[in-house]
Write an enzyme that holds these catalytic residues in place. Structure first.
Site, PDB file in Angstrom:
ATOM      1  N   HIS A 125       0.849  -1.194   0.000  1.00 27.36           N
ATOM      2  CA  HIS A 125       0.000   0.000   0.000  1.00 27.36           C
ATOM      3  C   HIS A 125       0.884   1.243   0.000  1.00 27.36           C
ATOM      4  O   HIS A 125       1.863   1.324   0.763  1.00 27.36           O
ATOM      5  CB  HIS A 125      -0.906   0.023   1.233  1.00 27.36           C
ATOM      6  CG  HIS A 125      -1.899  -1.099   1.273  1.00 27.36           C
ATOM      7  ND1 HIS A 125      -3.256  -0.893   1.160  1.00 27.36           N
ATOM      8  CD2 HIS A 125      -1.734  -2.450   1.425  1.00 27.36           C
ATOM      9  CE1 HIS A 125      -3.888  -2.057   1.230  1.00 27.36           C
ATOM     10  NE2 HIS A 125      -2.984  -3.021   1.395  1.00 27.36           N
ATOM     11  N   HIS A 358      37.008  31.944 -10.592  1.00 30.68           N
ATOM     12  CA  HIS A 358      37.564  31.118 -11.672  1.00 30.68           C
ATOM     13  C   HIS A 358      37.899  32.017 -12.870  1.00 30.68           C
ATOM     14  O   HIS A 358      37.010  32.450 -13.605  1.00 30.68           O
ATOM     15  CB  HIS A 358      36.544  30.040 -12.059  1.00 30.68           C
ATOM     16  CG  HIS A 358      37.100  28.966 -12.928  1.00 30.68           C
ATOM     17  ND1 HIS A 358      36.412  27.786 -13.165  1.00 30.68           N
ATOM     18  CD2 HIS A 358      38.255  28.858 -13.635  1.00 30.68           C
ATOM     19  CE1 HIS A 358      37.127  27.013 -13.965  1.00 30.68           C
ATOM     20  NE2 HIS A 358      38.250  27.663 -14.269  1.00 30.68           N
ATOM     21  N   LYS A 537      -5.420  32.695 -19.008  1.00 24.19           N
ATOM     22  CA  LYS A 537      -6.040  33.970 -18.651  1.00 24.19           C
ATOM     23  C   LYS A 537      -7.202  33.706 -17.711  1.00 24.19           C
ATOM     24  O   LYS A 537      -8.107  32.928 -18.024  1.00 24.19           O
ATOM     25  CB  LYS A 537      -6.539  34.697 -19.899  1.00 24.19           C
ATOM     26  CG  LYS A 537      -7.040  36.114 -19.599  1.00 24.19           C
ATOM     27  CD  LYS A 537      -7.459  36.859 -20.844  1.00 24.19           C
ATOM     28  CE  LYS A 537      -7.754  38.321 -20.504  1.00 24.19           C
ATOM     29  NZ  LYS A 537      -8.642  38.521 -19.366  1.00 24.19           N
TER      30      LYS A 537
END
Length: 825
Positions: A125, A358, A537
């Protein structure tokens, strides 16, 4: 594994050694099914079943001595905690319960499934949610309804209810898939997109169950009381609760015969011969037809969106989880001083960070956080921001080994990343959130005199999800230098509409912000040379949200205070928005029982009509889609992707406060999806555009399914027949260069209650002369004029040559708009 006998023997399953015993033990006396048969079934079905159990805490039902008979059922017990004797290769996660933590197995592979079968765990389950890689709980990726027959009802009754539920779920835009449970009833699964919490999904499922019960009281019950179930089918919605579990698809059942939770198709559910299937039948079906439940798997990674590299690396076996394979493939340890270990470090809970300067072909800073035995890395061209007003690009790179946390030196020319590397700062971090491939929030504490200034810095890293730039993230300093907070001034004016009037003592922020406006268009208006983001919308009231500490205001587009009208949004906004100071843009919508925006319900909820039944059934939500100000800093100049990423990092959707995701697809698919969900249309936004306040811009294009027009109501005409003595139609106007011009009339779309409410309102606004400069003679003879203060919205078919609306229908009032806002769409 098919060998028989009671002796212990070792078998190998996908490279894992498992000791199996008592293979001749009869687990299902009614059919003579043995433990060897059970192990064989799970070994064969694992490839199909595991995707439905992976990364979910597994609760097991064990029948150590078999299921027994009807007269003498076997003993069964639930088990949550993982056995101490469990092999160390079984994936596991802990959940805190009221009685303490429980450690659950994750059924992530065939070997784990077979090992559980060896432990006589016949049933597996699992919940509807998965664990995140960090151990947190993801939002559910599926909804489930358990159709449980009461006394006197058979499987055919459950199938009838399944079809009824299917109709509603399909109307909601979901795609339900049936599974005969192998016990009594049917499970209906529907994939979700990972936006909703378990509580929200449970609430929707509960409401759906109630709706089914209300329409079919002779067949359906939604109440859990056993006394109510006789002769009916219980629609059990509760298994969507995050604490609840459901039998996993393809799991055996501990019934008298070895039945299986078997996926079915809808044609099978309509057949009078419908019955549960046993394990041999399921194996035959899978061999012939494959996994017919597979559409459910499309939702497994909903809301996660990891990079392809991380998806490939997150596997169950240590060999597959070597997250340094790409790092090693790019470096030769004999040519570079960088550390190049042979194997990845074991999973760790370390919290170190390093930021390295770097000097490669271009100067950049490497931002690295320790996680799962590696340094998860981003290249930050401008370095980590030290001011909250700045948002910097961070490009995710390959994972680095932990040894890289102390690396300084020169990478030789010709090698990957050639150049000088020095440590800019390093230290430890406190992790607040890690959503794989989505969002990281952590507070970094560096060294005294380090690049971070020796003070804790709280950073958010947000994946921008931009197509073509899948590794691009935003890094934002959440607690940085802040501008002086804006002063609060008392509100200067109140709206002329009573529904939006608020306490005159309520302070509001100044200056008020005017939202950016979209231009009406069609798909042909979307410039192919631009990169467009697509959003749904929403049909509601535009709202600008201001937060300052515990103070919250919602203001309409024209500066009217909506806070008191939609006061239920205030507390969720306090809980959802992380920054103490922010200005957000969104839409207030009213949702019907199907979760679709209903503008009429919004009118009722705002008190603009007398339809109180609608008002009671309306659910108010706030859809946030943009961020204007963050911690006192204006970010409107930032491009759309940066603002959206900052919005996602700043707002945790809570209850009615939501941040709808972008649509992943083209404009045709977006419009089709919008139609299927009953939405107003689609908004297309140029990704590299800023936020232009108070202006209508072609950087935002709105594509509507219906033609709508905002109008100024300038008068009314008496009704006839049943409407005699009341309002028959409204006289409409549109502002122009000479004032307000006549735009026709609207006489449909009103309820009787709305007509009565309008008449009461108009009496206070009555005037003798027409507010329009070009009123037709017929209107001059029959119209009753009012002050041009109220704005409404209509749908229409077209404009006449004279400039009037043809075949218009009333949609509702727009108290969030003023007459000056109205223009021809």
């Amino acid at each position: 594994m098919a060998a028989r006998g009671g002796a212990r023997q070792a078998v190998e399953v996908d490279g894992r050694r498992i000791t199996v015993t008592n293979l001749d033990k009869v687990m299902y006396p009614a059919t003579g099914t043995t433990k060897a048969d059970v192990l064989r079934y799970y070994a064969e079905i694992a490839e199909i079943m595991v995707p439905y159990t992976a990364n979910r805490p597994a609760t097991r039902k064990r029948w150590v001595h078999g299921v027994g008979t009807a007269e003498h059922p076997g003993d069964v017990f639930y088990q949550k905690n993982l056995d101490e004797s469990a092999p160390d290769w079984v994936a596991r996660r802990s959940i805190e319960h009221s009685g303490g933590p429980n450690e659950y197995p994750l059924v992530n592979d065939r070997a784990t499934l077979v090992w559980l079968a060896q432990m006589s765990a016949l049933e597996i389950h699992v919940p509807q949610w998965q664990f995140e890689r960090t151990g947190g709980r993801r939002k559910p990726d599926r909804l489930v309804l358990d159709l449980d027959p009461g006394e006197g009802v058979g499987l055919e009754g459950c199938a009838e209810v399944a079809r009824l539920a299917r109709d509603i779920l399909t109307d909601m835009g979901l795609d339900p898939l049936p599974v005969t449970s192998g016990s009594k009833g049917i499970h209906l699964y529907a994939p979700l997109d990972g936006r909703w919490t378990s509580d929200q999904v449970s609430a929707v499922a509960h409401e759906l169950a109630r709706a089914l019960e209300a329409d079919h009281r002779d067949l359906i019950v939604s109440d859990m009381k056993k006394s109510l179930r006789a002769g009916k089918v219980l629609v059990d919605w509760s298994q969507n609760n995050q604490a609840k579990t459901t039998i996993a698809p393809y799991s055996l059942r501990g019934r008298l015969t070895p039945m299986v939770a078997a996926p079915r198709n809808w044609d099978e559910l309509a057949a009078p011969s419908l019955r549960h299937l046993d394990f041999e039948e399921v194996l035959d079906r899978v061999a012939k037809h494959g996994d017919i439940l597979s559409p459910l798997l499309a939702s497994r990674d909903a809301g996660l969106e990891p990079t392809p590299r991380h998806l490939e690396s997150f596997e169950a076996t240590p060999e597959a989880r070597d997250r340094l394979s790409k790092y090693r493939s790019m470096r030769d340890g004999s040519k570079t001083p960088e550390p190049v270990p042979d194997v990845v470090a074991p999973l760790s809970t370390g919290n170190s960070f390093v930021i390295q300067e770097h000097h490669a072909r271009r100067l950049h800073y490497d931002f690295r956080l320790e996680y799962d035995g590696v340094l998860v890395s981003w290249a930050v061209p401008k370095g980590p921001p030290l001011d909250g007003a700045e948002n910097h690009l961070a490009v995710q790179t390959e994972d680095h080994p932990l040894e890289y946390g102390t690396f300084e030196g020169t990478i030789p020319k010709g090698e990957y990343g050639a150049g000088e590397v020095t440590i800019w700062d390093s230290g430890t971090f406190d992790l607040e959130k890690w959503r794989e491939g989505k969002e990281v929030i952590a507070t970094l504490t560096g060294k005294p005199g380090g690049g971070l200034g020796g003070v804790p810095r709280r950073y958010a890293l947000i994946h921008t999800s931009r197509p073509g730039a899948e590794n691009n993230w935003l890094i934002h300093l959440m607690d940085g230098t802040k501008k002086k907070p804006e002063s609060k001034l008392r509100r200067a004016a109140v709206t002329s509409l009573p529904a939006f009037a608020a306490s005159s003592a309520a302070p509001v922020p100044r200056p008020l912000r005017s939202p950016m406006l979209a231009t009406t268009g069609t798909a042909a208006d979307l410039d192919a040379d631009e990169d467009w983001a697509l959003e749904m919308k929403w049909d509601g009231y535009r709202a600008v949200v201001y937060l300052d500490g515990d103070d919250v205001w919602l203001m309409s587009r024209n500066g009217k205070d909506l806070t008191a009208t939609f006061s239920e949004l205030v507390k969720p906004l306090r809980e959802s928005v992380k920054p103490r100071s922010a200005v957000l843009d969104g839409e207030i919508v009213a949702l019907d029982r199907k979760g679709r925006p209903n503008f009429g319900f919004l009118q009722s909820r705002a008190g603009l009509t007398e339809e109180e039944s609608a008002a009671r059934s309306a659910t108010i939500e706030l859809m946030l889609f943009d961020l204007l100000e963050l911690d006192g800093h204006d970010i409107t100049a930032d491009e759309y992707d940066v603002r959206r990423a900052a919005l996602a990092a700043s707002v945790t959707p809570t209850g009615p406060v939501q941040v709808p995701e972008e649509f992943d697809g083209d404009i045709e698919a977006a419009l089709a999806s919008s139609t299927s969900f009953g939405l107003e249309g689609v908004i297309a936004k140029v990704r590299d555009s800023g936020y232009t306040e108070g202006r209508r811009s072609r950087a935002w294009i709105k594509l509507k399914h219906q033609r709508t027009q905002e109008v100024v109501v300038v008068g009314w005409r008496p009704g006839n027949g049943s409407a005699a003595g009341g309002i028959g139609s409204l006289v409409l106007g549109i502002p122009d260069a000479d004032g307000i011009r006549y735009a026709g009339r609207v006489g449909t779309g009103f309820s009787d209650a709305e007509r009565r409410a309008m008449l009461t309102r108009f009496r206070a606004l009555a005037r003798k002369s027409p507010p329009v400069h070009d009123a037709p003679r017929d209107e001059l003879l029959h119209a009753q004029w009012i002050e041009p203060e109220l704005v409404g919205e209509v749908t229409y078919m077209e404009w006449t040559s004279a400039g009037s609306l043809r075949h218009s229908s009333w949609r509702g009032w727009r108290p969030d708009k003023s007459p000056a806002d109205v223009r021809v769409e």
